[in-house]
Design a protein around this motif. Structure first.
Motif, PDB file in Angstrom:
ATOM      1  N   MET A   1       0.860  -1.192   0.000  1.00 19.40           N
ATOM      2  CA  MET A   1       0.000   0.000   0.000  1.00 19.40           C
ATOM      3  C   MET A   1       0.891   1.235   0.000  1.00 19.40           C
ATOM      4  O   MET A   1       1.629   1.477   0.960  1.00 19.40           O
ATOM      5  CB  MET A   1      -0.909  -0.010   1.233  1.00 19.40           C
ATOM      6  N   ARG A   2       0.844   2.001  -1.105  1.00 16.55           N
ATOM      7  CA  ARG A   2       1.647   3.221  -1.200  1.00 16.55           C
ATOM      8  C   ARG A   2       0.767   4.409  -0.838  1.00 16.55           C
ATOM      9  O   ARG A   2      -0.170   4.732  -1.569  1.00 16.55           O
ATOM     10  CB  ARG A   2       2.229   3.367  -2.606  1.00 16.55           C
ATOM     11  N   ILE A   3       1.071   5.047   0.272  1.00 18.76           N
ATOM     12  CA  ILE A   3       0.227   6.117   0.814  1.00 18.76           C
ATOM     13  C   ILE A   3       0.627   7.461   0.222  1.00 18.76           C
ATOM     14  O   ILE A   3       1.814   7.824   0.217  1.00 18.76           O
ATOM     15  CB  ILE A   3       0.337   6.175   2.354  1.00 18.76           C
ATOM     16  N   ASN A   4      -0.352   8.210  -0.245  1.00 25.45           N
ATOM     17  CA  ASN A   4      -0.093   9.534  -0.805  1.00 25.45           C
ATOM     18  C   ASN A   4       0.163  10.564   0.287  1.00 25.45           C
ATOM     19  O   ASN A   4       1.033  11.422   0.160  1.00 25.45           O
ATOM     20  CB  ASN A   4      -1.292   9.974  -1.659  1.00 25.45           C
ATOM     21  N   GLU A   5      -0.599  10.502   1.397  1.00 23.90           N
ATOM     22  CA  GLU A   5      -0.450  11.483   2.466  1.00 23.90           C
ATOM     23  C   GLU A   5       0.878  11.314   3.213  1.00 23.90           C
ATOM     24  O   GLU A   5       1.489  10.239   3.183  1.00 23.90           O
ATOM     25  CB  GLU A   5      -1.599  11.367   3.480  1.00 23.90           C
ATOM     26  N   VAL A   6       1.302  12.377   3.894  1.00 21.30           N
ATOM     27  CA  VAL A   6       2.459  12.297   4.774  1.00 21.30           C
ATOM     28  C   VAL A   6       2.024  11.594   6.060  1.00 21.30           C
ATOM     29  O   VAL A   6       1.023  11.966   6.682  1.00 21.30           O
ATOM     30  CB  VAL A   6       2.993  13.704   5.106  1.00 21.30           C
ATOM     31  N   LEU A   7       2.758  10.579   6.468  1.00 22.58           N
ATOM     32  CA  LEU A   7       2.437   9.818   7.680  1.00 22.58           C
ATOM     33  C   LEU A   7       3.282  10.350   8.832  1.00 22.58           C
ATOM     34  O   LEU A   7       4.514  10.357   8.758  1.00 22.58           O
ATOM     35  CB  LEU A   7       2.722   8.337   7.458  1.00 22.58           C
ATOM     36  N   VAL A   8       2.630  10.788   9.893  1.00 28.16           N
ATOM     37  CA  VAL A   8       3.337  11.350  11.044  1.00 28.16           C
ATOM     38  C   VAL A   8       3.158  10.419  12.234  1.00 28.16           C
ATOM     39  O   VAL A   8       2.029  10.156  12.672  1.00 28.16           O
ATOM     40  CB  VAL A   8       2.828  12.765  11.387  1.00 28.16           C
ATOM     41  N   VAL A   9       4.270   9.909  12.764  1.00 26.31           N
ATOM     42  CA  VAL A   9       4.255   9.015  13.924  1.00 26.31           C
ATOM     43  C   VAL A   9       5.179   9.584  14.990  1.00 26.31           C
ATOM     44  O   VAL A   9       5.916  10.544  14.748  1.00 26.31           O
ATOM     45  CB  VAL A   9       4.693   7.590  13.540  1.00 26.31           C
ATOM     46  N   GLU A  10       5.172   8.966  16.171  1.00 25.20           N
ATOM     47  CA  GLU A  10       5.931   9.532  17.290  1.00 25.20           C
ATOM     48  C   GLU A  10       7.420   9.226  17.240  1.00 25.20           C
ATOM     49  O   GLU A  10       8.247  10.115  17.389  1.00 25.20           O
ATOM     50  CB  GLU A  10       5.344   9.039  18.611  1.00 25.20           C
ATOM     51  N   GLY A  11       7.793   7.951  17.088  1.00 27.42           N
ATOM     52  CA  GLY A  11       9.202   7.600  17.230  1.00 27.42           C
ATOM     53  C   GLY A  11       9.736   6.722  16.115  1.00 27.42           C
ATOM     54  O   GLY A  11       9.005   6.283  15.221  1.00 27.42           O
ATOM     55  N   LYS A  12      11.045   6.419  16.203  1.00 25.81           N
ATOM     56  CA  LYS A  12      11.712   5.665  15.136  1.00 25.81           C
ATOM     57  C   LYS A  12      11.230   4.219  15.069  1.00 25.81           C
ATOM     58  O   LYS A  12      11.213   3.623  13.989  1.00 25.81           O
ATOM     59  CB  LYS A  12      13.221   5.708  15.330  1.00 25.81           C
ATOM     60  N   TYR A  13      10.813   3.656  16.195  1.00 26.73           N
ATOM     61  CA  TYR A  13      10.317   2.279  16.158  1.00 26.73           C
ATOM     62  C   TYR A  13       8.937   2.218  15.496  1.00 26.73           C
ATOM     63  O   TYR A  13       8.616   1.259  14.795  1.00 26.73           O
ATOM     64  CB  TYR A  13      10.273   1.693  17.572  1.00 26.73           C
ATOM     65  N   ASP A  14       8.139   3.259  15.720  1.00 26.36           N
ATOM     66  CA  ASP A  14       6.852   3.351  15.021  1.00 26.36           C
ATOM     67  C   ASP A  14       7.085   3.473  13.513  1.00 26.36           C
ATOM     68  O   ASP A  14       6.395   2.838  12.709  1.00 26.36           O
ATOM     69  CB  ASP A  14       6.058   4.570  15.507  1.00 26.36           C
ATOM     70  N   ALA A  15       8.069   4.298  13.142  1.00 27.04           N
ATOM     71  CA  ALA A  15       8.379   4.498  11.722  1.00 27.04           C
ATOM     72  C   ALA A  15       8.877   3.205  11.089  1.00 27.04           C
ATOM     73  O   ALA A  15       8.513   2.874   9.954  1.00 27.04           O
ATOM     74  CB  ALA A  15       9.421   5.600  11.568  1.00 27.04           C
ATOM     75  N   ALA A  16       9.708   2.477  11.828  1.00 28.35           N
ATOM     76  CA  ALA A  16      10.221   1.208  11.311  1.00 28.35           C
ATOM     77  C   ALA A  16       9.085   0.210  11.100  1.00 28.35           C
ATOM     78  O   ALA A  16       9.041  -0.499  10.084  1.00 28.35           O
ATOM     79  CB  ALA A  16      11.257   0.635  12.265  1.00 28.35           C
ATOM     80  N   LYS A  17       8.150   0.170  12.055  1.00 28.44           N
ATOM     81  CA  LYS A  17       6.996  -0.721  11.929  1.00 28.44           C
ATOM     82  C   LYS A  17       6.183  -0.355  10.691  1.00 28.44           C
ATOM     83  O   LYS A  17       5.798  -1.220   9.886  1.00 28.44           O
ATOM     84  CB  LYS A  17       6.129  -0.596  13.180  1.00 28.44           C
ATOM     85  N   LEU A  18       5.923   0.930  10.537  1.00 26.00           N
ATOM     86  CA  LEU A  18       5.070   1.399   9.451  1.00 26.00           C
ATOM     87  C   LEU A  18       5.735   1.179   8.088  1.00 26.00           C
ATOM     88  O   LEU A  18       5.076   0.788   7.118  1.00 26.00           O
ATOM     89  CB  LEU A  18       4.763   2.881   9.662  1.00 26.00           C
TER      90      LEU A  18
END
Length: 421
Positions: A1-18
């Motif tokens: 799934m390639r998301i068009n919107e900017v995804l904003v998460v809290e930390g680097k582990y959240d980003a790695a998961k996403l």
């Protein structure tokens, strides 16, 4: 799934998961450090206005505080909220559970996160052809690590509507989220700067000044026999600086309050000619400002924002060049167009009106004296003939599509996309 919107998460582990389950631009807040990171706030805000934002924070109190903070500083962007359920548990990397004992984004199953994104209204982007950019590409394109690269990078960022202060890492991530290598090569080739007219070009061609004047007259004289056409013709050669071209020098009107004082005096004089007393005329003349400076008075053409966004993405730097009142920037911002312009040149602020050569010279100076500039507008004299006389290219829109001096004519803004590749 390639998301068009900017995804904003809290930390680097959240980003790695996403990043393991979706493709797209992911920005971390670093927890509450976003409060101190002006560069990151500007990046989120600017990208959010172009692409939209999806906020995906943890379900605890801290996550909601960060979510609300982003919502407040990114006003003007399209914000979507992805919520995850409050599931009791502890992430495997942690020695103890969180303060509220719930799993964060990093600890939840992939399907729960994907469902949260779907519920938020995430839009899928069509896969781009071409390869990703790398640091070597930035060097070879002359925007990093070479003599003069800092200036070229600032010019590029201003053109495509990104904050001017981006780290090398943030620059590469942001460019890769929007462009392929091949697209960026095309953008870095020199393109003409586009000068845009406002009223009648980006907005619908409405006769607001005459409409306000007619309402003021009928409010006081409901039985007046004066027709709208008669009033419009009377006003056309009076009142506004660009209506009396090549009239007197308007440079003094750049002093604080001078522009509206001049306009209101001129309208009051017309009202007095129509038989209103001095007090009535002054009162009626003051009715223009609150109406004209209200964003809801101005109606964008249906394809205006989309065309501006597409041309910006193609690498065209865009400057607004308008005969207008000093407060125009507030209207442009309220209509959501500000991210697409690197500069605004407004006659009420600079003291020159189209079609005078001076306003085009001023715009060229503001744009850094580009090798080529093209004026786009709906007025055959002010926009087309004026630009050509000043040595610029000119594209006529709508009523100026058939202007004899135009290099190209288009009935709609969308037609420009077939020419400005």
């Amino acid at each position: 799934m390639r998301i068009n919107e900017v995804l904003v998460v809290e930390g680097k582990y959240d980003a790695a998961k996403l990043s393991g389950i979706v493709a797209g631009l992911i920005i971390t807040t670093g927890g509450f450090s976003i409060y101190r990171d002006e560069e990151k706030r500007e990046l989120i805000k600017n990208l959010g206005k172009k692409r939209g934002i999806i906020i995906l924070t943890d379900s605890d109190a801290a996550g909601f505080r960060i979510r609300n903070y982003i919502k407040n500083f990114a006003k003007g962007a399209v914000i979507k909220h992805a919520y995850i359920p409050a599931v009791q548990g502890k992430e495997s990397r942690k020695s103890a559970p969180s303060k509220e004992g719930t799993l964060g984004v990093e600890g939840l199953p992939n399907e729960i996160i994907l469902e949260a994104l779907r519920r938020a209204g995430a839009t899928e982007e069509t896969p781009r052809a071409g390869r990703l950019l790398n640091y070597t590409d930035l060097f070879e394109l002359g925007i990093s690590g070479t003599p003069g690269s800092a200036e070229r990078r600032r010019e590029l960022l201003a053109t495509i509507g990104l904050p001017l202060r981006l780290s090398k890492k943030a620059l590469l991530e942001t460019l890769n989220a929007t462009y392929s290598y091949e697209e960026m090569v095309a953008i870095c080739r020199k393109k003409p700067v586009l000068f845009w007219d406002f009223h009648g070009t980006l907005t619908l061609p409405e006769h607001t000044w005459s409409d306000v004047a007619m309402r003021s007259i009928l409010k006081r004289r409901p039985n007046s026999t004066l027709t709208w056409e008669e009033l419009h013709q009377k006003l056309r050669h009076n009142c506004l600086p660009w209506w009396v071209y090549p009239g007197e020098n308007t440079k003094p009107l750049t002093e604080k309050g001078a522009w509206w004082h001049y306009v209101e005096q001129n309208f009051a004089a017309v009202y007095k000619e129509l038989g209103f007393n001095s007090e009535e005329a002054r009162e009626m003349a003051k009715e223009f400002r609150p109406v004209l400076t209200a964003p809801e008075t101005h109606h964008l053409r249906e394809d205006a924002a989309e065309v501006l966004a597409t041309l910006q993405k193609r690498g065209y730097r865009q400057v607004l060049v308008s005969n207008n009142f000093p407060e125009l920037s507030k209207i442009v911002e309220a209509l959501g167009l500000m991210p697409y312009f690197s500069d605004l040149v407004v006659s009420g602020l600079v003291g020159y009106d189209k079609p005078k050569k001076e306003i085009f010279d001023y715009a060229m100076a503001v744009a850094g004296h580009p090798q080529q500039a093209i004026m786009i507008g709906d007025n055959a004299q002010d926009d087309v003939a004026g630009a050509k006389a000043a040595g610029l290219g000119a594209i006529g829109i709508d009523r100026a599509a058939d202007a004899p001096d135009a290099d190209f004519g288009a009935n709609t803004l969308s037609e420009l996309l077939n020419v400005l590749r």
